[in-house]
Write a protein that holds these residues in place. Structure first.
Motif, PDB file in Angstrom:
ATOM      1  N   GLU A   1       0.829  -1.210   0.000  1.00 43.93           N
ATOM      2  CA  GLU A   1       0.000   0.000   0.000  1.00 43.93           C
ATOM      3  C   GLU A   1       0.863   1.259   0.000  1.00 43.93           C
ATOM      4  N   VAL A   2       1.921   1.255   0.793  1.00 38.77           N
ATOM      5  CA  VAL A   2       2.811   2.417   0.847  1.00 38.77           C
ATOM      6  C   VAL A   2       3.523   2.607  -0.481  1.00 38.77           C
ATOM      7  N   ILE A   3       4.016   1.514  -1.065  1.00 37.44           N
ATOM      8  CA  ILE A   3       4.725   1.597  -2.346  1.00 37.44           C
ATOM      9  C   ILE A   3       3.788   2.089  -3.451  1.00 37.44           C
ATOM     10  N   ALA A   4       2.505   1.736  -3.340  1.00 40.42           N
ATOM     11  CA  ALA A   4       1.533   2.174  -4.346  1.00 40.42           C
ATOM     12  C   ALA A   4       1.076   3.604  -4.139  1.00 40.42           C
ATOM     13  N   GLY A   5       1.625   4.277  -3.117  1.00 39.71           N
ATOM     14  CA  GLY A   5       1.286   5.681  -2.913  1.00 39.71           C
ATOM     15  C   GLY A   5       0.254   5.917  -1.844  1.00 39.71           C
ATOM     16  N   GLY A   6      -0.167   4.883  -1.157  1.00 39.96           N
ATOM     17  CA  GLY A   6      -1.163   5.037  -0.113  1.00 39.96           C
ATOM     18  C   GLY A   6      -0.537   5.145   1.260  1.00 39.96           C
ATOM     19  N   ARG A   7      -1.387   5.052   2.273  1.00 41.05           N
ATOM     20  CA  ARG A   7      -0.925   5.113   3.650  1.00 41.05           C
ATOM     21  C   ARG A   7      -1.333   3.822   4.345  1.00 41.05           C
ATOM     22  N   SER A   8      -0.401   3.235   5.071  1.00 38.38           N
ATOM     23  CA  SER A   8      -0.680   2.022   5.820  1.00 38.38           C
ATOM     24  C   SER A   8       0.403   1.848   6.864  1.00 38.38           C
ATOM     25  N   ALA A   9       0.089   1.038   7.869  1.00 45.63           N
ATOM     26  CA  ALA A   9       1.070   0.835   8.935  1.00 45.63           C
ATOM     27  C   ALA A   9       0.906  -0.563   9.515  1.00 45.63           C
ATOM     28  N   PHE A  10       2.027  -1.136   9.901  1.00 50.94           N
ATOM     29  CA  PHE A  10       2.025  -2.400  10.649  1.00 50.94           C
ATOM     30  C   PHE A  10       2.603  -2.116  12.016  1.00 50.94           C
ATOM     31  N   THR A  11       1.752  -2.223  13.037  1.00 49.38           N
ATOM     32  CA  THR A  11       2.187  -1.888  14.392  1.00 49.38           C
ATOM     33  C   THR A  11       2.217  -3.087  15.321  1.00 49.38           C
ATOM     34  N   GLY A  12       1.868  -4.244  14.820  1.00 48.24           N
ATOM     35  CA  GLY A  12       1.828  -5.448  15.642  1.00 48.24           C
ATOM     36  C   GLY A  12       0.765  -6.379  15.111  1.00 48.24           C
ATOM     37  N   ALA A  13       0.728  -7.599  15.650  1.00 50.06           N
ATOM     38  CA  ALA A  13      -0.194  -8.585  15.105  1.00 50.06           C
ATOM     39  C   ALA A  13      -0.665  -9.545  16.183  1.00 50.06           C
ATOM     40  N   ASP A  14      -1.787 -10.160  15.904  1.00 49.55           N
ATOM     41  CA  ASP A  14      -2.351 -11.193  16.768  1.00 49.55           C
ATOM     42  C   ASP A  14      -1.511 -12.462  16.633  1.00 49.55           C
ATOM     43  N   LEU A  15      -1.073 -13.005  17.756  1.00 48.69           N
ATOM     44  CA  LEU A  15      -0.243 -14.208  17.731  1.00 48.69           C
ATOM     45  C   LEU A  15      -1.062 -15.469  17.987  1.00 48.69           C
ATOM     46  N   SER A  16      -2.373 -15.351  17.920  1.00 51.39           N
ATOM     47  CA  SER A  16      -3.211 -16.533  18.113  1.00 51.39           C
ATOM     48  C   SER A  16      -2.907 -17.568  17.051  1.00 51.39           C
ATOM     49  N   THR A  17      -3.033 -18.828  17.438  1.00 52.31           N
ATOM     50  CA  THR A  17      -2.753 -19.893  16.474  1.00 52.31           C
ATOM     51  C   THR A  17      -3.560 -21.126  16.812  1.00 52.31           C
ATOM     52  N   LYS A  18      -3.949 -21.847  15.790  1.00 52.89           N
ATOM     53  CA  LYS A  18      -4.632 -23.136  15.956  1.00 52.89           C
ATOM     54  C   LYS A  18      -4.068 -24.083  14.925  1.00 52.89           C
TER      55      LYS A  18
END
Length: 875
Positions: A334-351
């Protein structure tokens, strides 16, 4: 969507001015992607979704892939040993690269980056200029620095090439060991077991899967995995890999002074970020590894991005799960395409399903939040452990589920909310006041159902079939733990299709399999599944249904008649996996066939001796058989060897097949009997034994109209008359009892058998999944009259074919247990402990009752089960 824009940064523009020929071959900017794993492929898909492709004239995209094949599903890597080919694991559609104009170079990894000149050099010597560089180099397996780690027979478990090498080496090995008891380590252990090796797991931590599960969950997982025949060694490390004079592995020395005799070692002790390329070109990396990135996934060089396991995210974590990697890929695209986005962390849930055991964790699984309370149910005997972490205000903070993770798909999205019911109702079994089923309807639209691709319930509900959801949202294409909930959210198919994977009903699939002689689920799905489902794994509805169809038609279409051969094993219902019924305390029951209820004193004595010698509970059933309860899985072959030697066969109590044909004593002994009901029951049971059907089949033969055998309460029942036999069909007992209807009367022996042949085969051919004959008879157009027209009067001209197919079954029948005990490979699955095969399973315990035994079903509390009330509630 507005036309995407791509503007090189000022620093990039300056670099291009310094190297005027770098982009002389194209007017569009160039994106170079280093690495083509799961995250790299997701990044390419995100570019395509945004129109940032060569085909759209927006950019040149070059992808350098180290492996000799495009991206594949590393999450399902172990399924290769279940029959899936490397091509089946591919994540790249056949024309994806060509359709979008991406340049993929397989087997040609990047070896150097010149940031000043904005170029990447590949191993082949090719040099690629870039405006934007995306590093998706993933991770590498950590191999402990122990002596002998490079001996012949030592492997890592990371790529398809690793699996191919392990598979080849295992052909000359008998015993293997896996160093590491985490997610991938247990996957590797399952693979070695599947290859026929006695398998050890060595884990330095005090429990298996220490990151995902707590002490109680680890204990439940340990017991269940040991029950499957793996030897587990926790709290010890590997000191040395021992080798012979030729350099081949012969054993392992452990930190507690013990040793293991092994021929093959797989290291699966975690992974490390693959950041060497970044280090060499001067990018900032973390103290413990990982390419440092900001919330936009940019590195210390604004023209370079890093995503996936190689990146040290803005929150200071290196994420080893695929879901965070996907989110980073989307943010960067998204950023490379000229937009705005952010990754600030993620859910570590797993099954996951590890060695057939469901294991799940979500949220604050270890209860680290201050003031949190644990609500725990633990039954170590059956391998079930459930813990919910609850805040003082009743908020669900997290949980651990082992052995039974059905509620994961609903509980995980509820994390952070106050549960609508008392938490103990969600963990206790039905007999102890639970469980309460919280269906997906209880979730808000904003609840994230697929954490791998961050897809909400609202987005999923915009679609109508599972394949459509997968194609349009990618939900369900990651780890697969959300598939059950997605299926529950889907409306019933608008057509008569069995499920979202097949547009055909069960009866139509039966005709396809029969006509085209299809012998595998995969080939049926690829040739006749819905377009969007082809190449997939199917679902919980179609897999057992097709497995039953193929088993029913096995002798006719040339498939293996043994239900645990090859792909068929993965399609079967739970009890079929050990050819026995699993009981509530983790033990199994043994039900030998006793045709017609007739048994000799010698065979009766054998059953008694077996029950006595193995300490089994014995019970005479309503089907005129003797059930033996309380066997451990490792005892099943020993018990069946004695029973088979005495002339017994499997009673198929575990399968959707013929169970029993009971009888009265008939005219031989009874003064009211008019026909030999015992002989007829025996003949029929031996004829239809092992016949797989949409549901279980029961029958009875009464020797007169007094009906002592209760024939009219069966799927097909026979009552003797002075002139022959009356045949009744469509009856059953149970919760909705139904009297069977008269199909034909005063039949000779030959006429009776012929009509039953036709009736059963017509039912198997046309019934829906899990549909008893009673429900089928009431549902089918024309009901009983139509069935009579077909099987008695041959109105459809099918009778000759139906009779021939039954003949195929009779001729092709083989007793499953006799085949099992005579095949060493098939016997490998029936082991409790590899290192002590004769030791009793301590999780299966009994208490005395009426001179026999019964399961000890006392509920066991987990390691933490404080009797406390939540604030604001009554005590």
């Amino acid at each position: 969507m507005p036309e995407p824009t791509f503007e090189p940064s000022a620093t990039t523009a300056a670099a291009l001015e310094a190297t005027p020929n770098a982009l002389a071959h194209t007017a569009a900017p160039t994106i170079v992607v280093v690495g083509h794993g799961m995250v790299g492929q997701r990044f390419l898909e995100a570019l395509a979704d945004r129109g940032l492709t060569p085909a759209a004239g927006a950019a040149r995209v070059v992808v350098l892939c180290e492996e000799p094949r495009p991206a594949y599903d590393r999450v399902r890597l172990t399924s290769y040993f279940d029959g899936r080919s490397p091509e089946d694991l591919s994540l790249v559609e056949r024309d994806f690269m060509e359709r979008h104009g991406f340049e993929l170079y397989v087997g040609d990894p990047a070896t150097g980056v010149d940031r000043a000149g904005r170029t990447v050099t590949a191993r082949s010597g090719a040099v690629f200029p870039y405006d934007t560089l995306v590093l998706a180099t993933g991770s590498y397996p950590f191999v402990p620095p122990v002596p002998g780690k490079d001996a012949r027979g030592c492997f890592v478990y990371r790529t398809i090439e690793d699996l191919l090498a392990i598979e080849e080496y295992a052909k000359g090995a008998a015993t293997g060991a896996v160093v590491g008891g985490g997610l991938l380590g247990l996957e590797a252990a399952g693979a070695l077991k599947g290859l026929g090796l006695s398998t050890h797991v060595v884990e330095f931590a005090p429990r298996l899967m220490p990151v995902q599960v707590d002490e109680g969950g680890g204990a439940a997982l340990l017991r269940t995995i040991e029950d499957m025949g793996l030897a587990v060694h926790t709290g010890v490390g590997t000191q040395e890999v021992l080798a012979d004079a030729d350099g081949a592995v012969t054993g392992m020395a452990l930190s507690d002074g013990s040793s293991l005799a092994v021929d093959l070692v797989v290291f699966s002790a975690g992974v490390r970020p693959r950041d060497q390329l970044a280090r060499e070109c001067g990018l900032a990396v973390g103290e413990r590894g990982g390419i440092i990135v900001d919330e936009e996934c940019r590195t210390s060089d604004p023209a370079v991005f890093a995503i996936g396991e190689c990146a040290l995210a803005a929150d200071g974590r290196v994420y080893g799960l695929v879901a965070p990697g996907y989110e980073m890929a989307l943010a960067a695209a998204e950023v490379i395409a000229g937009g705005r986005s952010a990754f600030t962390g993620a859910d570590l849930s797993t099954k996951l399903k590890l060695l057939g055991v469901d294991v799940a964790s979500f949220g604050d699984a270890h209860g680290a939040a201050e003031g949190s309370l644990d609500v725990v149910y633990s039954d170590a005997r059956s391998g079930v452990y459930k813990k919910l972490v609850i805040g003082r205000d009743g908020t669900l903070l997290g949980g651990v589920l082992v052995g039974d993770a059905d509620q994961y798909g609903t509980l995980r999205p509820m994390t952070g909310t106050v549960l609508p019911v008392a938490p103990e109702q969600l963990v206790l079994p039905a007999a102890a006041g639970g469980p309460v089923a919280l269906g997906p309807s209880a979730l808000p639209d904003e609840a994230v159902i697929c954490s791998c691709h961050n897809v909400t319930k609202g987005v999923i509900c915009e679609h109508t079939t599972l394949p459509e959801v997968k194609k349009c949202t990618k939900a369900g294409t990651g780890c697969g733990s959300c598939l059950k909930v997605i299926g529950q959210l889907m409306p019933p198919p608008a057509d008569a299709g069995l499920c979202g994977c097949f547009p055909y009903s069960r009866s139509e699939l039966y005709e396809i399999v029969r006509t085209l002689e299809v012998t595998s689920f995969a080939s049926l799905l690829d040739s006749h599944g819905r377009e969007e489902a082809r190449g997939g794994d199917g679902c919980e509805v179609c897999k057992p249904t097709v497995g039953s169809v193929i088993a029913s038609l096995a002798p006719t279409v040339g498939a293996s008649g043994y239900v645990l051969d090859g792909e068929q094993a993965a399609l079967q219902d739970t009890n079929d996996h050990f050819l026995a019924n699993l009981q509530r305390n983790g033990s199994y029951s043994i039900v030998p066939r006793i045709p017609g209820g007739e048994i000799t004193p010698e065979k009766l004595i054998v059953i008694g001796e077996v029950a006595r010698d193995f300490g089994l509970y014995t019970k005479i059933t309503g089907g005129q058989r003797i059930d033996l309860f309380g066997a451990r899985v490792d005892q099943l072959p020993l018990i069946w060897t004695r029973l088979v030697d005495a002339g017994f066969e499997s009673g198929h109590a575990y399968g959707k097949s013929l169970r029993t044909i009971k009888s009265c004593v008939g005219q031989t002994w009874c003064r009211y009997g008019v026909q030999d009901s015992v002989r007829m029951a025996i003949d029929l049971e031996l004829r239809y034994r092992g016949l797989r059907a949409p549901h279980k089949l029961k029958s009875a033969v009464s020797g007169c109209a007094r009906e002592c055998a209760e024939a009219r309460g069966k799927d097909f029942g026979i009552i003797a008359t002075a002139q022959g036999w009356n045949l009744y069909v469509g009856g059953n007992g149970g919760a909705t009892p139904r009297h069977a209807d008269l199909l034909a009367q005063d039949l000779s022996d030959a006429e009776l058998v012929r009509l039953i042949d036709r009736f059963l085969m017509f039912y198997i051919r046309t019934a829906d999944r899990l549909e008893r004959t009673s429900a089928w008879l009431e549902r089918i157009d024309g009901g009983l009259d139509h069935v009579r027209d077909v099987v008695v009067h041959d109105s459809l001209g099918l009778c000759e074919e139906l009779e021939r197919m039954m003949t195929d079954h009779v001729v092709g029948y083989r007793d499953e247990w006799a085949e099992t005990i005579n095949d060493p490979e098939r016997l490998r699955r029936f082991v409790t402990f590899v290192n002590a095969p004769d030791a009793p399973d301590p999780s299966v315990k009994f208490v005395p009752e009426r001179d026999q035994i019964k399961p000890d079903l006392e509920l066991l509390a987990g390691p933490v089960l404080a009797v406390r009330t939540l604030e604001g509630t009554a005590s």
